[in-house]
Enzyme design. Structure first.
Site, PDB file in Angstrom:
ATOM      1  N   LYS A  22       0.839  -1.211   0.000  1.00  0.00           N
ATOM      2  CA  LYS A  22       0.000   0.000   0.000  1.00  0.00           C
ATOM      3  C   LYS A  22       0.873   1.259   0.000  1.00  0.00           C
ATOM      4  CE  LYS A  22      -2.557   2.690   3.431  1.00  0.00           C
ATOM      5  NZ  LYS A  22      -1.515   3.361   4.232  1.00  0.00           N
ATOM      6  N   ASN A  23       1.824   1.322   0.942  1.00  0.00           N
ATOM      7  CA  ASN A  23       2.526   2.596   1.095  1.00  0.00           C
ATOM      8  C   ASN A  23       3.550   2.864  -0.012  1.00  0.00           C
ATOM      9  OD1 ASN A  23       0.919   3.309   3.211  1.00  0.00           O
ATOM     10  ND2 ASN A  23       2.364   2.654   4.808  1.00  0.00           N
ATOM     11  N   ARG A  94      -3.979  10.403   3.219  1.00  0.00           N
ATOM     12  CA  ARG A  94      -2.683  10.986   3.532  1.00  0.00           C
ATOM     13  C   ARG A  94      -1.834  11.176   2.272  1.00  0.00           C
ATOM     14  NH1 ARG A  94      -1.726  14.070   7.265  1.00  0.00           N
ATOM     15  NH2 ARG A  94       0.465  14.528   7.357  1.00  0.00           N
ATOM     16  N   CYS A 118      -5.136   8.470   8.783  1.00  0.00           N
ATOM     17  CA  CYS A 118      -5.518   7.881  10.075  1.00  0.00           C
ATOM     18  C   CYS A 118      -5.279   8.859  11.225  1.00  0.00           C
ATOM     19  CB  CYS A 118      -4.702   6.615  10.334  1.00  0.00           C
ATOM     20  SG  CYS A 118      -5.292   5.202   9.409  1.00  0.00           S
ATOM     21  N   ARG A 123       0.097  15.204  12.452  1.00  0.00           N
ATOM     22  CA  ARG A 123       0.839  14.758  11.267  1.00  0.00           C
ATOM     23  C   ARG A 123       1.293  15.970  10.453  1.00  0.00           C
ATOM     24  NH1 ARG A 123      -1.893   9.221   9.086  1.00  0.00           N
ATOM     25  NH2 ARG A 123       0.192   9.016   8.196  1.00  0.00           N
ATOM     26  N   PRO A 124       2.340  16.662  10.960  1.00  0.00           N
ATOM     27  CA  PRO A 124       2.814  17.872  10.279  1.00  0.00           C
ATOM     28  C   PRO A 124       3.470  17.546   8.936  1.00  0.00           C
ATOM     29  CG  PRO A 124       4.328  17.275  12.036  1.00  0.00           C
ATOM     30  CD  PRO A 124       3.180  16.291  12.106  1.00  0.00           C
ATOM     31  N   ILE A 125       3.577  18.563   8.068  1.00  0.00           N
ATOM     32  CA  ILE A 125       4.296  18.358   6.801  1.00  0.00           C
ATOM     33  C   ILE A 125       5.434  19.373   6.658  1.00  0.00           C
ATOM     34  CG2 ILE A 125       2.385  17.227   5.574  1.00  0.00           C
ATOM     35  CD1 ILE A 125       1.963  19.946   4.116  1.00  0.00           C
ATOM     36  N   ASP A 126       5.915  19.856   7.818  1.00  0.00           N
ATOM     37  CA  ASP A 126       6.971  20.877   7.780  1.00  0.00           C
ATOM     38  C   ASP A 126       8.229  20.392   7.057  1.00  0.00           C
ATOM     39  OD1 ASP A 126       6.936  19.230  10.270  1.00  0.00           O
ATOM     40  OD2 ASP A 126       8.889  20.160  10.573  1.00  0.00           O
ATOM     41  N   GLN A 127       8.539  19.098   7.155  1.00  0.00           N
ATOM     42  CA  GLN A 127       9.765  18.601   6.507  1.00  0.00           C
ATOM     43  C   GLN A 127       9.606  18.529   4.984  1.00  0.00           C
ATOM     44  OE1 GLN A 127      12.705  18.207   8.313  1.00  0.00           O
ATOM     45  NE2 GLN A 127      11.306  19.209   9.755  1.00  0.00           N
ATOM     46  N   ASP A 306       3.405   0.377  11.984  1.00  0.00           N
ATOM     47  CA  ASP A 306       2.149  -0.071  11.370  1.00  0.00           C
ATOM     48  C   ASP A 306       1.790  -1.515  11.760  1.00  0.00           C
ATOM     49  OD1 ASP A 306       2.112   2.393  10.205  1.00  0.00           O
ATOM     50  OD2 ASP A 306       2.828   1.720   8.255  1.00  0.00           O
ATOM     51  N   ILE A 328       6.902   6.499  17.089  1.00  0.00           N
ATOM     52  CA  ILE A 328       6.695   7.316  15.882  1.00  0.00           C
ATOM     53  C   ILE A 328       5.473   8.232  16.060  1.00  0.00           C
ATOM     54  CG2 ILE A 328       6.378   7.284  13.372  1.00  0.00           C
ATOM     55  CD1 ILE A 328       8.903   5.764  14.164  1.00  0.00           C
ATOM     56  N   ARG A 398      -9.422   0.708   3.539  1.00  0.00           N
ATOM     57  CA  ARG A 398      -8.466   1.664   2.963  1.00  0.00           C
ATOM     58  C   ARG A 398      -7.123   1.004   2.682  1.00  0.00           C
ATOM     59  NH1 ARG A 398      -7.131   5.583   6.777  1.00  0.00           N
ATOM     60  NH2 ARG A 398      -5.397   5.647   5.346  1.00  0.00           N
TER      61      ARG A 398
HETATM   62  N1  EPU Z   1       6.906  14.265  10.815  1.00  0.00           N
HETATM   63  C1  EPU Z   1       7.203  15.582  11.087  1.00  0.00           C
HETATM   64  N2  EPU Z   1       7.214  16.455  10.027  1.00  0.00           N
HETATM   65  C2  EPU Z   1       6.964  16.060   8.754  1.00  0.00           C
HETATM   66  C3  EPU Z   1       6.669  14.719   8.500  1.00  0.00           C
HETATM   67  C4  EPU Z   1       6.654  13.828   9.553  1.00  0.00           C
HETATM   68  O1  EPU Z   1       7.432  15.960  12.226  1.00  0.00           O
HETATM   69  O2  EPU Z   1       7.001  16.911   7.855  1.00  0.00           O
HETATM   70  C5  EPU Z   1       6.897  13.304  11.940  1.00  0.00           C
HETATM   71  C6  EPU Z   1       5.522  12.675  12.150  1.00  0.00           C
HETATM   72  O3  EPU Z   1       4.718  13.482  12.994  1.00  0.00           O
HETATM   73  C7  EPU Z   1       5.884  11.346  12.773  1.00  0.00           C
HETATM   74  C8  EPU Z   1       7.230  11.007  12.123  1.00  0.00           C
HETATM   75  O4  EPU Z   1       7.732  12.224  11.605  1.00  0.00           O
HETATM   76  O5  EPU Z   1       6.064  11.489  14.153  1.00  0.00           O
HETATM   77  C9  EPU Z   1       7.159   9.985  11.017  1.00  0.00           C
HETATM   78  O6  EPU Z   1       6.190  10.385  10.061  1.00  0.00           O
HETATM   79  P1  EPU Z   1       6.286   9.949   8.521  1.00  0.00           P
HETATM   80  O7  EPU Z   1       6.373  11.180   7.710  1.00  0.00           O
HETATM   81  O8  EPU Z   1       7.341   8.912   8.380  1.00  0.00           O
HETATM   82  O9  EPU Z   1       4.862   9.303   8.302  1.00  0.00           O
HETATM   83  P2  EPU Z   1       3.947   9.433   7.018  1.00  0.00           P
HETATM   84  O10 EPU Z   1       4.783   9.516   5.804  1.00  0.00           O
HETATM   85  O11 EPU Z   1       2.885  10.426   7.253  1.00  0.00           O
HETATM   86  C10 EPU Z   1       3.937   6.890   6.485  1.00  0.00           C
HETATM   87  C11 EPU Z   1       2.883   5.843   6.326  1.00  0.00           C
HETATM   88  C12 EPU Z   1       2.305   5.494   7.684  1.00  0.00           C
HETATM   89  C13 EPU Z   1       3.428   5.038   8.613  1.00  0.00           C
HETATM   90  C14 EPU Z   1       4.543   6.074   8.675  1.00  0.00           C
HETATM   91  C15 EPU Z   1       5.755   5.603   9.467  1.00  0.00           C
HETATM   92  C16 EPU Z   1       2.026   6.376   4.141  1.00  0.00           C
HETATM   93  C17 EPU Z   1       0.898   6.869   3.332  1.00  0.00           C
HETATM   94  N3  EPU Z   1       1.839   6.359   5.459  1.00  0.00           N
HETATM   95  O12 EPU Z   1       3.269   8.005   7.044  1.00  0.00           O
HETATM   96  O13 EPU Z   1       1.426   4.412   7.441  1.00  0.00           O
HETATM   97  O14 EPU Z   1       2.915   4.825   9.913  1.00  0.00           O
HETATM   98  O15 EPU Z   1       4.979   6.398   7.341  1.00  0.00           O
HETATM   99  O16 EPU Z   1       6.281   4.446   8.907  1.00  0.00           O
HETATM  100  O17 EPU Z   1       3.044   5.960   3.609  1.00  0.00           O
HETATM  101  C18 EPU Z   1      -0.418   3.057   7.749  1.00  0.00           C
HETATM  102  O18 EPU Z   1      -0.112   2.494   6.690  1.00  0.00           O
HETATM  103  O19 EPU Z   1      -1.269   2.601   8.561  1.00  0.00           O
HETATM  104  C19 EPU Z   1       0.263   4.303   8.106  1.00  0.00           C
HETATM  105  C20 EPU Z   1      -0.217   5.158   8.994  1.00  0.00           C
END
Ligand code: EPU
Length: 419
Positions: A22-23, A94, A118, A123-127, A306, A328, A398
């Site tokens: 999925k991811n 997401r 979820c 779930r910030p996107i600052d990075q 996950d 995480i 999903r």
């Molecule tokens: N984070 C920041 N800033 C950012 C991005 C992330 O602080 O700009 C923090 C998040 O708050 C979190 C950590 O960094 O504490 C890791 O977040 P990450 O960005 O890795 O998560 P994501 O990309 O939003 C994906 C998967 C998630 C999975 C995480 C961790 C997708 C669509 N989602 O989320 O999958 O838990 O990586 O491996 O790829 C799921 O499949 O059930 C799921 C939630």
């Protein structure tokens, strides 16, 4: 309202084939818009609601999306008509944020509504934004949408403050056609990050180092369509491995990459299960009582967040005390309230769940509070005495393709009902 009804107690036996990840798929589909000529034919795509959502978003942008079969999509992004992705589908999931990176790379411009996903924590996107800005884009957030714009994108050195799957993939996508070389450091190393890099390279990108701490991307002029097959889903495989152990069954999980499952295999062995690795399969059996263990989630190659929720179900019926530390996400223990309704003894303190194993769980009506929580409740239903009814199963749909059919084929008494 659709529900899953499970009559627990059957040990799972037989073999189950794992679908595409999925991811990985939810990043590869948005990345297909990078192809300014030729179609992308992408195989091993899981038949899940998040993918259906992305198909609609792609069509809304002007791509021709042709479903060759349930697991193969043909995407022609040659004649994209808009860089505006602001629909209910975009808000719901997401991974729609990968359209920011892909539209920015190809058109130097995009407007994408802020993503959902979820409810497992902030779930910030600052990075992601930090990366796009370093590449030369102007980023604004207004009226709930992210707008990005650049005259031209140029290579940059970016050190991420946190290890983020999403930011690593999104900025890697955005940098594929930037002028010069981009270096990404402190990146995520998950198998799906590597899979997206492989897909982009098959389209003509020049990306090296995915799967290590540093990714280098040399910008190329343009990208073209290609044929690609998505890797197997590490998380779906982990879910079935845990279900096999929890029901004290004997299950061979096929179409997997055992290397991607090492942290899960190691924990199951520690619990007392027998895990046998084949070339592209894993067999999980149980021949003795299982005992509690401690689990701490971490970025790959650590224990995946996950799979943490399904693991908590298993640990609720193993001997002794287990601790699960979620490092995480700050809010990924909500499902334990549902497990407690079934008789589990769990106390949550901050990011730690303290689980005291009980003899058995009892069936009742429970909610799937998020995607992986839903999988945890399905496993709970499989081991519980009596009937379990799971509601809010749209979360499960999903991310898990045809979950009830797969478990039924392994001998579970599970059905979907409109109640
Ligand atoms: N984070 C920041 N800033 C950012 C991005 C992330 O602080 O700009 C923090 C998040 O708050 C979190 C950590 O960094 O504490 C890791 O977040 P990450 O960005 O890795 O998560 P994501 O990309 O939003 C994906 C998967 C998630 C999975 C995480 C961790 C997708 C669509 N989602 O989320 O999958 O838990 O990586 O491996 O790829 C799921 O499949 O059930 C799921 C939630």
């Amino acid at each position: 309202m659709e529900t899953l009804i499970i009559n627990g107690g059957n040990a799972l036996r037989g073999s189950v084939e794992i679908n595409g990840a999925k991811n990985a798929a939810v990043a590869i589909l948005p990345a297909a818009v990078l192809a300014s000529n030729q179609k992308c034919i992408i195989d091993n795509i899981p038949d899940i609601e998040d993918v259906h959502c992305l198909e609609r978003i792609l069509a809304g942008l002007g791509c021709t999306v042709n479903k060759i079969n349930n697991n193969t999509l043909e995407i022609d992004a040659t004649d994209i008509t808009t860089v505006n992705a602001c629909t209910e589908d975009v808000r719901r999931m997401r991974a729609s944020y990968y359209f920011i990176g892909s539209l920015l790379a190809r058109f130097k411009k995009a407007r994408v509504e802020l993503p959902g996903g979820c409810p497992i924590g902030v779930r910030p996107i600052d990075q992601h934004i930090k990366g796009f800005e370093a590449l030369g884009a102007k980023v604004t957030i207004e009226h709930g949408a992210v707008s990005v714009e650049a005259d031209e994108l140029h290579g940059a050195s970016i050190f991420f403050d946190v290890v983020s799957v999403g930011a690593t993939i999104n900025v890697m996508i955005a940098a594929t056609m930037a002028e010069g070389t981009t270096t990404l450091e402190n990146v995520a190393k998950e198998p799906h990050v590597v899979d997206v890099a492989n897909f982009l390279n098959t389209m003509g990108a020049d990306i090296k180092g995915a799967g290590t701490d540093v990714i280098r991307i040399k910008g190329v002029e343009s990208l073209t369509g290609c044929n690609y097959s998505v890797i197997p889903d590490q998380i779906e495989a982990g879910t079935f491995m845990i279900a096999a152990a929890a029901t004290k069954g004997d299950v061979t999980i096929t179409n997997v990459i055992p290397k991607h499952l090492e942290s899960i295999s190691a924990k199951l062995i520690e619990v007392g299960a027998i895990v046998e690795e084949g070339d592209d399969s894993i067999r999980v059996t149980v021949d003795k009582p299982l005992k509690g263990v401690n689990v701490k989630t971490a970025p790959y190659p650590g224990f995946p967040t996950d799979v943490q929720q399904p693991m908590s179900t298993l640990l609720s019926i193993t001997e002794g005390r287990s601790l699960i530390v979620e490092s995480i996400w700050e809010n990924r223990h909500k499902h334990t309230d549902e497990l407690k309704k079934m008789g589990a003894v769990i106390k949550v303190e901050g990011r730690t769940a303290i689980i005291d194993g009980v003899e058995s769980l009892t069936g009742c009506r429970v909610r799937a509070t998020d995607l992986r929580a839903g999988a945890a409740m399905v496993i709970a239903g499989l081991i519980a005495n009596g009937e379990t009814e799971i509601v809010d199963i749209e979360h499960i749909d999903r991310g898990y393709p045809h979950i009830e059919n797969k478990f039924r084929a392994l001998g579970a008494d599970i059905r979907r009902e409109d109640r």
